[in-house]
Design a protein around this motif. Structure first.
Motif, PDB file in Angstrom:
ATOM      1  N   ASP A 229       0.829  -1.211   0.000  1.00 22.06           N
ATOM      2  CA  ASP A 229       0.000   0.000   0.000  1.00 22.06           C
ATOM      3  C   ASP A 229       0.864   1.261   0.000  1.00 22.06           C
ATOM      4  OD1 ASP A 229      -2.218  -1.633   0.050  1.00 22.06           O
ATOM      5  OD2 ASP A 229      -2.487  -1.486   2.231  1.00 22.06           O
ATOM      6  N   GLU A 230       1.896   1.264   0.834  1.00 25.47           N
ATOM      7  CA  GLU A 230       2.769   2.436   0.924  1.00 25.47           C
ATOM      8  C   GLU A 230       3.537   2.655  -0.376  1.00 25.47           C
ATOM      9  OE1 GLU A 230       2.943   4.629   3.327  1.00 25.47           O
ATOM     10  OE2 GLU A 230       1.483   3.609   4.609  1.00 25.47           O
ATOM     11  N   LEU A 231       3.996   1.579  -0.999  1.00 24.60           N
ATOM     12  CA  LEU A 231       4.696   1.708  -2.273  1.00 24.60           C
ATOM     13  C   LEU A 231       3.766   2.234  -3.355  1.00 24.60           C
ATOM     14  CD1 LEU A 231       6.811  -1.582  -2.315  1.00 24.60           C
ATOM     15  CD2 LEU A 231       7.706   0.740  -2.127  1.00 24.60           C
ATOM     16  N   GLY A 232       2.528   1.740  -3.350  1.00 24.19           N
ATOM     17  CA  GLY A 232       1.565   2.188  -4.347  1.00 24.19           C
ATOM     18  C   GLY A 232       1.323   3.680  -4.302  1.00 24.19           C
ATOM     19  N   GLU A 233       1.345   4.262  -3.103  1.00 25.05           N
ATOM     20  CA  GLU A 233       1.147   5.708  -2.978  1.00 25.05           C
ATOM     21  C   GLU A 233       2.312   6.488  -3.562  1.00 25.05           C
ATOM     22  OE1 GLU A 233       0.398   6.717   1.058  1.00 25.05           O
ATOM     23  OE2 GLU A 233      -1.420   5.486   1.224  1.00 25.05           O
ATOM     24  N   ARG A 234       3.432   5.816  -3.768  1.00 23.38           N
ATOM     25  CA  ARG A 234       4.629   6.461  -4.315  1.00 23.38           C
ATOM     26  C   ARG A 234       4.943   5.964  -5.721  1.00 23.38           C
ATOM     27  NH1 ARG A 234       4.285   5.852   0.803  1.00 23.38           N
ATOM     28  NH2 ARG A 234       5.073   7.409   2.276  1.00 23.38           N
ATOM     29  N   ARG A 235       3.938   5.401  -6.381  1.00 27.13           N
ATOM     30  CA  ARG A 235       4.043   4.910  -7.757  1.00 27.13           C
ATOM     31  C   ARG A 235       5.113   3.832  -7.898  1.00 27.13           C
ATOM     32  NH1 ARG A 235       3.474   9.165 -12.470  1.00 27.13           N
ATOM     33  NH2 ARG A 235       2.880   7.199 -13.412  1.00 27.13           N
ATOM     34  N   CYS A 236       5.236   3.007  -6.862  1.00 23.14           N
ATOM     35  CA  CYS A 236       6.112   1.839  -6.884  1.00 23.14           C
ATOM     36  C   CYS A 236       5.243   0.618  -6.616  1.00 23.14           C
ATOM     37  CB  CYS A 236       7.217   1.965  -5.828  1.00 23.14           C
ATOM     38  SG  CYS A 236       8.190   3.486  -5.942  1.00 23.14           S
ATOM     39  N   LYS A 237       5.852  -0.564  -6.690  1.00 24.21           N
ATOM     40  CA  LYS A 237       5.041  -1.763  -6.491  1.00 24.21           C
ATOM     41  C   LYS A 237       5.916  -2.936  -6.071  1.00 24.21           C
ATOM     42  CE  LYS A 237       5.361  -3.589 -11.189  1.00 24.21           C
ATOM     43  NZ  LYS A 237       4.638  -4.136 -12.349  1.00 24.21           N
ATOM     44  N   ILE A 238       5.239  -3.957  -5.514  1.00 30.79           N
ATOM     45  CA  ILE A 238       5.881  -5.237  -5.256  1.00 30.79           C
ATOM     46  C   ILE A 238       5.621  -6.109  -6.480  1.00 30.79           C
ATOM     47  CG2 ILE A 238       5.940  -7.264  -3.770  1.00 30.79           C
ATOM     48  CD1 ILE A 238       4.910  -5.533  -1.496  1.00 30.79           C
ATOM     49  N   SER A 239       6.665  -6.412  -7.221  1.00 26.42           N
ATOM     50  CA  SER A 239       6.493  -7.177  -8.456  1.00 26.42           C
ATOM     51  C   SER A 239       6.373  -8.675  -8.189  1.00 26.42           C
ATOM     52  CB  SER A 239       7.655  -6.907  -9.411  1.00 26.42           C
ATOM     53  OG  SER A 239       8.890  -7.243  -8.811  1.00 26.42           O
ATOM     54  N   TYR A 240       6.886  -9.122  -7.056  1.00 24.93           N
ATOM     55  CA  TYR A 240       6.798 -10.553  -6.741  1.00 24.93           C
ATOM     56  C   TYR A 240       6.849 -10.735  -5.226  1.00 24.93           C
ATOM     57  CZ  TYR A 240       7.864 -15.550  -6.508  1.00 24.93           C
ATOM     58  OH  TYR A 240       7.832 -16.885  -6.228  1.00 24.93           O
ATOM     59  N   LYS A 241       5.989 -11.638  -4.720  1.00 26.49           N
ATOM     60  CA  LYS A 241       5.975 -11.974  -3.302  1.00 26.49           C
ATOM     61  C   LYS A 241       6.471 -13.407  -3.143  1.00 26.49           C
ATOM     62  CE  LYS A 241       2.162  -8.869  -2.087  1.00 26.49           C
ATOM     63  NZ  LYS A 241       0.806  -8.766  -1.492  1.00 26.49           N
ATOM     64  N   ALA A 242       7.638 -13.534  -2.541  1.00 26.01           N
ATOM     65  CA  ALA A 242       8.228 -14.855  -2.304  1.00 26.01           C
ATOM     66  C   ALA A 242       7.866 -15.289  -0.882  1.00 26.01           C
ATOM     67  CB  ALA A 242       9.742 -14.795  -2.472  1.00 26.01           C
ATOM     68  N   VAL A 243       6.984 -16.279  -0.786  1.00 21.57           N
ATOM     69  CA  VAL A 243       6.444 -16.706   0.516  1.00 21.57           C
ATOM     70  C   VAL A 243       7.189 -17.951   0.987  1.00 21.57           C
ATOM     71  CG1 VAL A 243       4.363 -17.303   1.795  1.00 21.57           C
ATOM     72  CG2 VAL A 243       4.212 -15.778  -0.207  1.00 21.57           C
ATOM     73  N   LEU A 244       7.658 -17.901   2.234  1.00 20.00           N
ATOM     74  CA  LEU A 244       8.364 -19.027   2.843  1.00 20.00           C
ATOM     75  C   LEU A 244       7.505 -19.651   3.939  1.00 20.00           C
ATOM     76  CD1 LEU A 244      11.884 -17.368   3.212  1.00 20.00           C
ATOM     77  CD2 LEU A 244      11.123 -18.932   1.409  1.00 20.00           C
ATOM     78  N   PRO A 245       7.769 -20.879   4.326  1.00 19.36           N
ATOM     79  CA  PRO A 245       7.023 -21.495   5.432  1.00 19.36           C
ATOM     80  C   PRO A 245       7.256 -20.743   6.730  1.00 19.36           C
ATOM     81  CG  PRO A 245       8.201 -23.154   4.159  1.00 19.36           C
ATOM     82  CD  PRO A 245       8.697 -21.832   3.690  1.00 19.36           C
TER      83      PRO A 245
END
Length: 910
Positions: free
Chosen positions: A181-197
């Motif tokens: 959400d915070e990145l989106g307000e600054r015109r940035c983004k999470i391009s990939y979410k790497a989820v670990l156990p």
């Protein structure tokens, strides 16, 4: 939810052995922490120290003592629930914990049910809302502010995409959600979410290696690690083995890494090597005497087993928050009491002693005392805002360099990124402007001090597929060379020149779009991004609104805009071209005023100036001569031979003449130096108000623009495919005008004569190269295009392909429309001013003449009185004769008359 948990407890048959009721002089506080973890070990020491400090002054709690009861669930969620219920049997007024946000979500239901405040400085999940969990209090800044700080760091360094690497638990997952959400307000983004156990279940690095391998093949090189010390350590060890701690990578670790670094007295060299160049954050605690004293005591308190981290400071202050709330409760005269919960005592069928679990009667009041606490602790000022967030959240930003780590700045919710401690900025107005954001230099992975660009091309061996329109006309912009698949043209040269300015290679290949027999539809080319056909589009692509919704464009490399082109004829090739600066009424008015000035000067000078006397024919010639000779006017205005009124009128008229002459000269110069064009089409307004047919280029966005924006009927539009078709359609009258983009029109006018642009461009756009949304290559290419412009290379490429002309500048890009003629309306004020001056001068002159005439012709007594009609006629004739008489004669007659009157007077008898 609470009843589901309690049912599980009943079915489990687990039996909690009560430690007995609390003493009247002991206030019990429970604490649920896994002592085998770093946070649990540090928190246990700090809370015991706080307990001793509170009880060191017996009068502080009015004779009562605070007792911290520690329960170790051994990182087991089920045992954590058991520990909370156990504390409820011992009448605990508060619970410190749980250690993780996952358990906080569960155990907060129990706290709500039993009115027991639950305070945690490690379960900092932003989604733990006080509205949903009114008895859960976070005594350290929650991770919303941590993620805001990271987002501002990403924006500060100019990155647009990041990869989030985290454990699949509530705290990590919800923290990453806040980061997005915070990145989106600054015109940035999470391009990939790497989820670990979950951190507690990871036993081998296999899952970590799999995710890191995926990340290696992606564009983004900015990796945010939001996890725990155990998982985080494994991540960096495996990343080092995979070569991901080298130059070009960016690693940002959340507060788990600073906790590890602060708590470890010695880190093995191999572990240090795995985190060199990493950025990490620590909750900021300002320097104070209390903090220094506590830090000095720590080695004795811990017996040198573990170092003090920031969570130890918050553990210490959390105990003091509870102690102060207990003091406030006791000082209010309330007695701490508990009562049984009828909902629990009604449960039957099992050996679980639920009847011993009590409700804290003063729980709501006690919670209010907690959230209203204001004190100075070892962490600095302690205060809760109305939303229960901590007062003045801030973070230290740390860079691991060599065998140690250095602080490169701070982040505060007040002023953002700064190299000045936040406490020095709180007294100043908040300033979040980009120019006020500063951090010290960073040593990045690989030992470089140059900020990584944050992305690379995916290592999948594929070259970028660059879509190129296969044009059938205007091939100077894009075309194939000699029928081959080699692409060339103005747009291609600009692209290749910009690519060479990038600090990294961009392997690519051009893919033609269209059959080459007609111009392709450019909207279809852009739409191919969504299907993955192209990685970019290069060519004469107009940057229009509907396309920007699909792709990102670079900085425009050439200006464009829709213009109207029509057939024209020259206007200044006639013998009477010199008359064109003025309209006919203007010429007539000017001539009339020249005649008027001649008459006015004649009237004012007739009686006193010999030049204006003589036979009528001679005087008419004088007036005409004066009317046609401006130089003579200047001469008369400067001589004493002209009366004062005459000189004033002449000077005003000369002022008028100078203004009119200068305007005429300027307009005539423009007419003679710039080709003047004539056409019934004056611009786009002419086309909108008529029913004439309008041409457009096949494939251009001009067609949709005319229909959607100009409301021109589709039936009026004629599709044209080449410059030759443009010329033919305009010459034979198939269309009255063509609307197309300026670069095409300029190229058309350089080859075909007899046409010109009419009016001004009515849209302002440019051409750019198209890339997928949020592509970092679009930003780098924009910078390269600006570099081409600044060095003049962009102009050289344009001159190579577009600077030629087979026509005079009648048809060139510099041709102009008809010059605006000077009208009477533009000068009526000037003429009016002169007319008023003439009227005033004539009025003064005639007033003087009438006065002198009356003095010279006083009525005399006559024997015969004439009739009134003959008297008026005689007077008028006498006045006209007097007006025509030279002033010198009049003066002599007046003198003789005065002498005669005197002689008559003195000859009369006394």
């Amino acid at each position: 939810m609470s009843w589901v948990l309690l049912s599980i407890i009943v079915l489990s048959g687990y039996e909690i052995i009560s430690e007995g009721a609390s003493s009247l002089h002991v206030v019990n506080v429970g604490a649920v922490f896994s002592l085998s973890t770093l946070h649990g070990e540090v928190a246990n020491i700090a809370m015991k120290a706080a307990e001793d400090d509170v009880n060191s002054d017996p009068s502080f709690l009015g004779g009562s003592k605070l007792r911290i009861m520690m329960y170790d669930p051994k990182r087991n969620g089920f045992l954590s629930i058991m520990g909370v219920l156990k504390f409820m049997e011992t009448d605990a007024v508060a619970i410190i914990g749980p250690q993780t946000s996952t358990m906080a979500h569960v155990m907060s239901y129990i706290a709500n049910e039993l009115n027991v405040p639950m305070l945690s400085f490690t379960a900092l999940d932003p989604s733990l809302s006080p509205l949903q969990f009114p008895f859960f209090v976070q005594t350290a800044p929650n991770d919303l502010f941590l993620m805001r700080a990271i987002a501002e760091m990403v924006s500060y360094y100019g990155w647009s995409d990041v990869v989030a690497l985290y454990n699949d638990d509530d705290n990590s997952r919800n923290g990453v959600t806040s980061l997005g959400d915070e990145l989106g307000e600054r015109r940035c983004k999470i391009s990939y979410k790497a989820v670990l156990p979950l951190d507690v279940v990871i036993t081998s690095p296999r899952e970590i290696i799999d995710e890191l391998t995926k990340i290696q093949g992606m564009e983004s090189r900015v990796i945010i690690v939001n996890t725990f010390p155990k998982t985080g350590t494994m991540i960096f060890e495996e990343a080092k083995k995979l070569g991901m701690m080298e130059q070009g990578y960016v690693w940002i670790a959340t507060t788990w890494l600073t906790s590890l670094l602060d708590s470890m007295y010695f880190l093995p060299p191999k572990r240090i090597e795995t985190i060199r160049g990493v950025l990490t954050l620590r909750i900021h605690t300002p320097e104070s005497r209390k903090k220094r004293d506590f830090v000095a005591r720590w080695n004795k308190l811990s017996n040198g087993t573990v170092g003090l981290n920031v969570y130890g400071l918050y553990a210490y202050d959390t105990v003091w928050i509870i102690a102060r709330a207990v003091k406030s409760l006791l000082d209010s005269g309330a007695n701490i009491s508990f009562s049984s919960d009828s909902k629990l005592t009604s449960l039957k069928g099992g050996t679980l002693n639920l009847g011993a679990v009590s409700i804290f009667d003063q729980g709501p009041k006690f919670r209010d005392y907690i959230v209203n606490t204001k004190m100075s602790g070892v962490t600095g000022p302690v205060q809760f805002l109305p939303d229960r967030s901590m007062f003045q959240p801030a973070y230290d930003i740390i860079n691991v360099v060599g065998d140690k780590f250095k602080q490169i700045g701070y982040w505060s919710n007040h002023s953002g990124l700064s190299v000045i401690p936040p406490e020095l900025l709180y007294s100043k107005p908040a300033n979040r402007s980009s120019s006020n954001q500063h951090l010290y230099n960073v040593t990045w992975p690989g030992g470089t001090s140059e900020t990584p660009r944050g992305w690379v091309f995916p290592k999948n061996g594929r070259r970028l597929r660059i879509g190129v329109p296969n044009r059938a006309s205007f091939k100077d912009f894009v075309s194939t060379a000699n029928g081959s698949n080699k692409v060339e043209g103005y747009s291609i040269d600009v692209f290749e020149a910009a690519i060479k300015l990038l600090p990294y290679p961009v392997p690519h290949e051009f893919v033609l779009f269209g059959d080459g027999l007609k111009n392709p539809n450019y909207n279809e080319i852009v739409n191919n991004f969504s299907t993955g056909v192209f990685d970019a589009v290069v060519g004469d692509i107009a940057i229009v609104k509907r396309r920007t919704r699909i792709v990102d464009f670079t900085q425009p490399y050439i200006e464009s805009g829709l213009v109207v082109v029509a057939a024209v004829t020259k206007l200044n090739d006639t013998p009477l071209a010199f008359l064109r600066p003025f309209t006919p009424p203007m010429w007539a008015a000017t001539a009339a005023f020249f005649l008027i000035i001649g008459l006015v000067i004649w009237i004012l000078e007739h009686r006193i100036n010999d030049e204006f006397r003589g036979p009528p024919r001679s005087q008419v010639v004088t007036i005409i001569w004066l009317f046609t000779n401006i130089l003579e006017m200047f001469k008369l205005a400067g001589e004493n031979t002209v009366s004062s009124l005459g000189r004033i009128v002449l000077l005003i008229w000369l002022f008028v003449v100078l203004i009119i002459t200068s305007s005429y000269t300027a307009n005539l110069t423009s007419i003679l130096t710039v080709q003047q064009l004539n056409s019934p089409i004056k611009g786009v307004d002419t086309l909108m108000g008529s029913s004439e047919r309008v041409g457009f280029q096949v494939g251009s966005y001009a067609e949709n623009y005319m229909i959607d924006e100009l409301n021109i009927a589709r039936s009026r539009l004629v599709a044209l495919g080449s410059p030759k078709e443009f010329a033919t359609a305009l010459q034979n009258g198939t269309v009255s005008a063509i609307i197309d983009e300026r670069p095409y029109v300029d190229l058309f006018l350089s080859e075909f004569c007899g046409f010109a642009i009419r009016g001004q461009a009515f849209t302002r756009i440019g051409w750019g190269f198209a890339f997928p949304r949020d592509s970092p290559l679009a930003v780098d290419m924009s910078t390269a295009i600006l570099g081409l412009s600044e060095t003049g290379q962009l102009q050289k490429i344009r001159e190579k392909w577009l600077s030629r002309s087979n026509c005079s500048n009648l048809n060139g890009s510099h041709s102009h429309d008809d010059q605006e003629q000077l009208t009477l309306h533009s000068f009526w004020g000037l003429f009016l001013m002169f007319a008023v001056a003439c009227f005033i001068a004539l009025f003064i002159y005639f007033f003087k003449i009438v006065r002198d005439f009356c003095n010279d012709h006083k009525p005399e007594e006559e024997a015969i009185v004439p009739s009134p009609e003959s008297s008026h006629c005689n007077t008028l004739q006498t006045f006209l004769a007097y007006f025509d008489e030279k002033e010198d004669k009049t003066k002599r007659r007046l003198k003789r008359k005065r002498n005669h009157d005197l002689s008559v007077k003195f000859s009369r008898p006394m």
